[in-house]
Design an enzyme around this catalytic site. Structure first.
Site, short mmCIF file in Angstrom:
data_model
loop_
_atom_site.label_atom_id
_atom_site.label_comp_id
_atom_site.label_asym_id
_atom_site.label_seq_id
_atom_site.Cartn_x
_atom_site.Cartn_y
_atom_site.Cartn_z
N SER A 1 -10.67 -18.44 -26.81
CA SER A 1 -11.77 -18.33 -25.84
C SER A 1 -11.94 -16.88 -25.44
O SER A 1 -10.96 -16.11 -25.43
CB SER A 1 -11.42 -19.15 -24.60
OG SER A 1 -12.31 -18.85 -23.56
N TYR B 1 -4.83 -20.35 -18.29
CA TYR B 1 -5.79 -20.59 -19.38
C TYR B 1 -6.03 -19.32 -20.19
O TYR B 1 -5.94 -19.32 -21.42
CB TYR B 1 -7.12 -21.12 -18.80
CG TYR B 1 -8.13 -21.45 -19.88
CD1 TYR B 1 -7.93 -22.55 -20.71
CD2 TYR B 1 -9.26 -20.65 -20.09
CE1 TYR B 1 -8.84 -22.85 -21.72
CE2 TYR B 1 -10.17 -20.95 -21.09
CZ TYR B 1 -9.96 -22.06 -21.90
OH TYR B 1 -10.85 -22.35 -22.90
N GLY C 1 -16.56 -33.37 -26.96
CA GLY C 1 -16.95 -31.97 -26.92
C GLY C 1 -17.18 -31.30 -28.26
O GLY C 1 -17.75 -31.87 -29.20
N ILE C 2 -16.69 -30.07 -28.35
CA ILE C 2 -16.91 -29.23 -29.54
C ILE C 2 -16.22 -29.84 -30.77
O ILE C 2 -16.75 -29.80 -31.88
CB ILE C 2 -16.37 -27.80 -29.27
CG1 ILE C 2 -17.10 -27.18 -28.07
CG2 ILE C 2 -16.49 -26.93 -30.50
CD1 ILE C 2 -16.42 -25.92 -27.50
N1 LIG Z 1 -16.49 -25.46 -23.42
C1 LIG Z 1 -16.44 -24.14 -23.42
O1 LIG Z 1 -17.29 -23.45 -22.83
C2 LIG Z 1 -15.31 -23.43 -24.13
C3 LIG Z 1 -15.32 -22.01 -24.12
C4 LIG Z 1 -14.30 -21.34 -24.79
C5 LIG Z 1 -13.31 -22.05 -25.44
N2 LIG Z 1 -13.32 -23.43 -25.41
C6 LIG Z 1 -12.24 -24.14 -26.13
O2 LIG Z 1 -12.83 -25.05 -27.05
C7 LIG Z 1 -11.92 -26.12 -27.29
C8 LIG Z 1 -12.64 -27.44 -27.15
O3 LIG Z 1 -13.05 -27.58 -25.80
P1 LIG Z 1 -14.29 -28.47 -25.33
O4 LIG Z 1 -15.18 -27.58 -24.56
O5 LIG Z 1 -14.84 -29.26 -26.44
O6 LIG Z 1 -13.54 -29.42 -24.26
P2 LIG Z 1 -13.55 -31.02 -24.10
O7 LIG Z 1 -14.93 -31.53 -24.21
O8 LIG Z 1 -12.79 -31.26 -22.85
O9 LIG Z 1 -12.70 -31.53 -25.36
C9 LIG Z 1 -11.32 -31.27 -25.45
C10 LIG Z 1 -10.69 -32.17 -26.46
O10 LIG Z 1 -9.25 -31.96 -26.39
C11 LIG Z 1 -8.62 -33.23 -26.25
N3 LIG Z 1 -7.36 -33.17 -25.49
C12 LIG Z 1 -7.18 -32.63 -24.26
N4 LIG Z 1 -5.90 -32.83 -23.87
C13 LIG Z 1 -5.28 -33.50 -24.87
C14 LIG Z 1 -3.97 -34.01 -25.05
N5 LIG Z 1 -3.02 -33.86 -24.13
N6 LIG Z 1 -3.69 -34.66 -26.19
C15 LIG Z 1 -4.64 -34.85 -27.14
N7 LIG Z 1 -5.90 -34.39 -27.01
C16 LIG Z 1 -6.22 -33.74 -25.89
C17 LIG Z 1 -9.63 -34.06 -25.49
O11 LIG Z 1 -9.31 -35.43 -25.66
P3 LIG Z 1 -9.78 -36.54 -24.59
O12 LIG Z 1 -11.16 -36.91 -24.99
O13 LIG Z 1 -8.78 -37.62 -24.78
O14 LIG Z 1 -9.69 -35.90 -23.24
C18 LIG Z 1 -10.93 -33.65 -26.18
O15 LIG Z 1 -11.12 -34.35 -27.38
C19 LIG Z 1 -10.77 -25.94 -26.31
O16 LIG Z 1 -9.68 -25.31 -26.97
C20 LIG Z 1 -11.35 -25.00 -25.26
O17 LIG Z 1 -10.35 -24.25 -24.60
C21 LIG Z 1 -14.30 -24.12 -24.77
#
Ligand SMILES: NC(=O)c1ccc[n+]([C@@H]2O[C@H](COP(=O)([O-])OP(=O)(O)OC[C@H]3O[C@@H](n4cnc5c(N)ncnc54)[C@H](OP(=O)(O)O)[C@@H]3O)[C@@H](O)[C@H]2O)c1
Length: 288
Positions: A140, A166, A14-15
């Site tokens: 977020s 969340y 992801g991000i």
């Molecule tokens: N996507 C959106 O629209 C959005 C909007 C607002 C805020 N955010 C925030 O942006 C951040 C990144 O999110 P994303 O959208 O990139 O999500 P994502 O694609 O699901 O990536 C999340 C990352 O966190 C890791 N992670 C999750 N649980 C973990 C654990 N127990 N131990 C170690 N690593 C763990 C995942 O590892 P694995 O690959 O091993 O699962 C992955 O690398 C988050 O804080 C999210 O809340 C996202």
């Protein structure tokens, strides 16, 4: 360009991964954090070959376990003597039933609030060695959900819903970031800045940890309208390296600008309650 040492949690996907790649492209020393050895190694190799930057290393930790966060922080200090930018990016939304980790803590609060809180506390001494260090907490816009915080029940034992968990975890991380600024000042560490941000609504793996069909359906349906991971990384990258924000601290950002966070439930007293609560939760993991 001054080469910075940058640790990014949750950078196997992801991000976080897009952030790691872009910062490696700029020539910085990147420490990719993941929880699966093979996947994390593969991401490091992918970043090296895509960017030509071989200064990419990795650390492993399951952020559901505060004991593992502590182990990773110890390993960090054994391997490296400096940290310029800590990006607490890992985060997720979970399912319809309240779940706890093996250490007995509510999962959403653990990953989105307690783990970044603890990692930051444990790495403050190495951050302090940098002439100008930056702490970046990925929050977020969901922090503004209309759910009343119950500061007597931060781990939502009485009133759990996945959206509430969340949204509140992302609200509390903003408060904690703001409180950290005052703590840094008190410790004479004003050369460390701390800011939080909303990355945008991004087509990532976000939502995969939720067993709620509606969440996966919604993310699938919305995918064509969402921003890319690279776009989602822009504000984090800006906060990590831009000279524009060299001395900016305690702010909440969106679209590379200071944004207005929700102040509906904010008060300095509430901020302190959440800070003290996090401190109590992580206390057993702070000593050597
Ligand atoms: N996507 C959106 O629209 C959005 C909007 C607002 C805020 N955010 C925030 O942006 C951040 C990144 O999110 P994303 O959208 O990139 O999500 P994502 O694609 O699901 O990536 C999340 C990352 O966190 C890791 N992670 C999750 N649980 C973990 C654990 N127990 N131990 C170690 N690593 C763990 C995942 O590892 P694995 O690959 O091993 O699962 C992955 O690398 C988050 O804080 C999210 O809340 C996202």
């Amino acid at each position: 360009m001054e080469r910075k040492t940058i640790l990014i949690t949750g950078s196997t996907n992801g991000i976080g991964k897009a952030t790691a790649k872009a910062l490696a492209q700029e020539g910085h020393f990147i420490i990719v954090h993941g929880r699966d050895k093979l996947r994390t190694q593969a991401v490091c190799e992918e970043i090296k070959s895509a960017t030509g930057n071989n200064n990419v290393d990795m650390l492993l930790a399951d952020l559901f376990l505060l004991s593992d966060v502590k182990r990773m922080a110890i390993e960090f200090k054994k391997k490296y003597d400096r940290l310029d930018v800590l990006i607490n990016n890992a985060g997720a939304v979970f399912g319809k039933d309240r779940e706890t980790t093996k250490e007995g803590l509510e999962k959403t609060m653990t990953l989105n609030l307690f783990a970044p809180f603890l990692l930051t506390e444990l790495l403050l001494d190495v951050l302090a060695k940098s002439p100008a260090a930056r702490i970046i907490n990925v929050s977020s816009a969901a922090h503004a959900i209309r759910s009343e915080p119950d500061l007597g029940d931060i781990q939502l034992e009485k009133n759990y819903s996945f959206i509430r968990a969340y949204g509140l975890s992302k609200l509390y991380i903003i408060w904690v970031t703001r409180h950290l600024v005052a703590e840094l000042k008190e410790k004479g560490l004003e050369h460390i800045t701390a800011n939080s941000l909303h990355p945008g609504v991004i087509a990532s793996e976000f939502g995969k940890s939720s067993n709620i069909k509606f969440v996966s359906l919604l993310t699938k349906l919305m995918r064509p309208f969402l921003l890319t991971r690279e776009q989602g990384a822009e504000t984090t990258i800006y906060l990590a390296v831009s000279k524009d924000v060299e001395n900016v601290t305690g702010k909440y950002f969106a679209k590379k600008k200071v944004a207005k966070e929700s102040i509906k439930h904010y008060s300095p007293e509430n901020e302190k309650i959440v800070w003290d609560y996090c401190k109590k939760i992580v206390e057993p993991y702070l000593s050597n």
